[in-house]
Design an enzyme around this catalytic site. Structure first.
Site, PDB file in Angstrom:
ATOM      1  N   CYS A 208       0.865  -1.188   0.000  1.00  0.00           N
ATOM      2  CA  CYS A 208       0.000   0.000   0.000  1.00  0.00           C
ATOM      3  C   CYS A 208       0.901   1.238   0.000  1.00  0.00           C
ATOM      4  CB  CYS A 208      -0.977  -0.014   1.181  1.00  0.00           C
ATOM      5  SG  CYS A 208      -0.198   0.048   2.806  1.00  0.00           S
TER       6      CYS A 208
ATOM      7  N   CYS B 122      -1.356   0.764   7.396  1.00  0.00           N
ATOM      8  CA  CYS B 122      -2.800   0.497   7.514  1.00  0.00           C
ATOM      9  C   CYS B 122      -3.214  -0.723   6.689  1.00  0.00           C
ATOM     10  CB  CYS B 122      -3.617   1.715   7.085  1.00  0.00           C
ATOM     11  SG  CYS B 122      -3.309   3.195   8.090  1.00  0.00           S
ATOM     12  N   ARG B 123      -3.369  -0.549   5.374  1.00  0.00           N
ATOM     13  CA  ARG B 123      -3.980  -1.606   4.560  1.00  0.00           C
ATOM     14  C   ARG B 123      -3.109  -2.836   4.372  1.00  0.00           C
ATOM     15  NH1 ARG B 123      -5.062   2.282  -0.312  1.00  0.00           N
ATOM     16  NH2 ARG B 123      -3.148   3.113   0.620  1.00  0.00           N
ATOM     17  N   SER B 124      -1.841  -2.634   3.937  1.00  0.00           N
ATOM     18  CA  SER B 124      -1.043  -3.841   3.642  1.00  0.00           C
ATOM     19  C   SER B 124      -0.678  -4.638   4.897  1.00  0.00           C
ATOM     20  CB  SER B 124       0.189  -3.506   2.789  1.00  0.00           C
ATOM     21  OG  SER B 124       1.047  -2.597   3.415  1.00  0.00           O
TER      22      SER B 124
ATOM     23  N   ASN C  76       2.311   1.472   4.381  1.00  0.00           N
ATOM     24  CA  ASN C  76       2.622   0.198   5.077  1.00  0.00           C
ATOM     25  C   ASN C  76       2.331   0.274   6.584  1.00  0.00           C
ATOM     26  OD1 ASN C  76       5.462  -2.029   5.653  1.00  0.00           O
ATOM     27  ND2 ASN C  76       3.372  -2.573   5.170  1.00  0.00           N
TER      28      ASN C  76
ATOM     29  N   ASP D  81      -8.060   4.055   1.063  1.00  0.00           N
ATOM     30  CA  ASP D  81      -7.095   4.426   2.093  1.00  0.00           C
ATOM     31  C   ASP D  81      -7.851   4.925   3.334  1.00  0.00           C
ATOM     32  OD1 ASP D  81      -5.103   5.451   3.632  1.00  0.00           O
ATOM     33  OD2 ASP D  81      -4.142   6.588   2.014  1.00  0.00           O
TER      34      ASP D  81
HETATM   35  P1  4NP Z   1      -1.742   2.857   4.094  1.00  0.00           P
HETATM   36  O1  4NP Z   1      -2.327   4.242   4.670  1.00  0.00           O
HETATM   37  O2  4NP Z   1      -1.214   3.152   2.715  1.00  0.00           O
HETATM   38  O3  4NP Z   1      -2.941   1.970   4.050  1.00  0.00           O
HETATM   39  O4  4NP Z   1      -0.677   2.396   5.067  1.00  0.00           O
HETATM   40  C1  4NP Z   1      -1.556   5.408   4.715  1.00  0.00           C
HETATM   41  C2  4NP Z   1      -0.728   5.632   5.773  1.00  0.00           C
HETATM   42  C3  4NP Z   1       0.011   6.793   5.843  1.00  0.00           C
HETATM   43  C4  4NP Z   1      -0.090   7.736   4.828  1.00  0.00           C
HETATM   44  C5  4NP Z   1      -0.920   7.493   3.758  1.00  0.00           C
HETATM   45  C6  4NP Z   1      -1.648   6.324   3.687  1.00  0.00           C
HETATM   46  N1  4NP Z   1       0.645   8.919   4.910  1.00  0.00           N
HETATM   47  O5  4NP Z   1       0.489   9.781   4.018  1.00  0.00           O
HETATM   48  O6  4NP Z   1       1.438   9.113   5.829  1.00  0.00           O
END
Ligand code: 4NP
Length: 165
Positions: free
Chosen positions: A10, A15-17, A13, A127
């Site tokens: 994702c 939240c989703r993955s 790294n 997201d």
């Molecule tokens: P993820 O979510 O891609 O599912 O881990 C996010 C976590 C952090 C950020 C964006 C998306 N960020 O911009 O810091």
């Protein structure tokens, strides 16, 4: 023997993955197939390297019996295209960036994770980072469907290969 090396990807790294990694691991354990897999996750960005998953992701996963607290964020590298058989993108933006980063001849390893859950009608795991807990629960609903679909496909391929051997 490990047959499939899977990398869930994702943006951050955290939240989703990490949730996808934890859910796939749990589903493969439930089906007695975990021995077939090496599983990891990574992010396109470098902002959260070394951090544990977001506490909201940890809580949402925990409520479904999945412990992701021990994971640590890292960034995708070009070496991952050699180290893994499939790189599973959580959304279209991750997919586009991964295919761009892929060395020649490795693009076919990049897939959209929700291709394995066509009945959901969704293409992206949205997201959840800037929203509330319900976004994490919705992401987990999609992730659980795709994890089962991916496992069924890979376990089916494994059975066919064994029959033909
Ligand atoms: P993820 O979510 O891609 O599912 O881990 C996010 C976590 C952090 C950020 C964006 C998306 N960020 O911009 O810091």
């Amino acid at each position: 023997m490990v047959r499939y090396r899977l990398l869930f990807v994702c943006l951050g790294n955290i939240c989703r993955s990490p949730m996808a990694e934890g859910v796939f691991r749990r589903v493969a354990e439930e089906e007695g197939l975990i021995h077939l897999f090496e599983i990891d996750s990574a992010g396109m960005g470098d902002w959260h390297i070394g951090q544990a998953p977001d506490t909201r992701a940890q809580e949402a996963a925990h409520s479904r019996g999945v412990d992701i607290s021990g994971q640590s964020a890292r960034q995708v590298t070009r070496g991952d295209f050699h180290a893994f058989d499939l790189l599973l993108a959580m959304d279209g933006s991750n997919y586009a960036e991964l295919t761009e980063l892929a060395p020649k001849g490795a693009r076919h390893k990049v897939r959209r994770f929700l291709d394995y859950a066509p009945h959901t009608g969704a293409k992206d795991v949205p997201d959840p980072f800037y929203g509330g807990r319900d976004g994490f629960d919705h992401a987990l609903d999609l992730i659980e469907e795709a994890a089962r679909g991916l496992l069924a496909e890979l376990a089916g391929a494994e059975k066919r290969e064994k029959r033909e051997a």
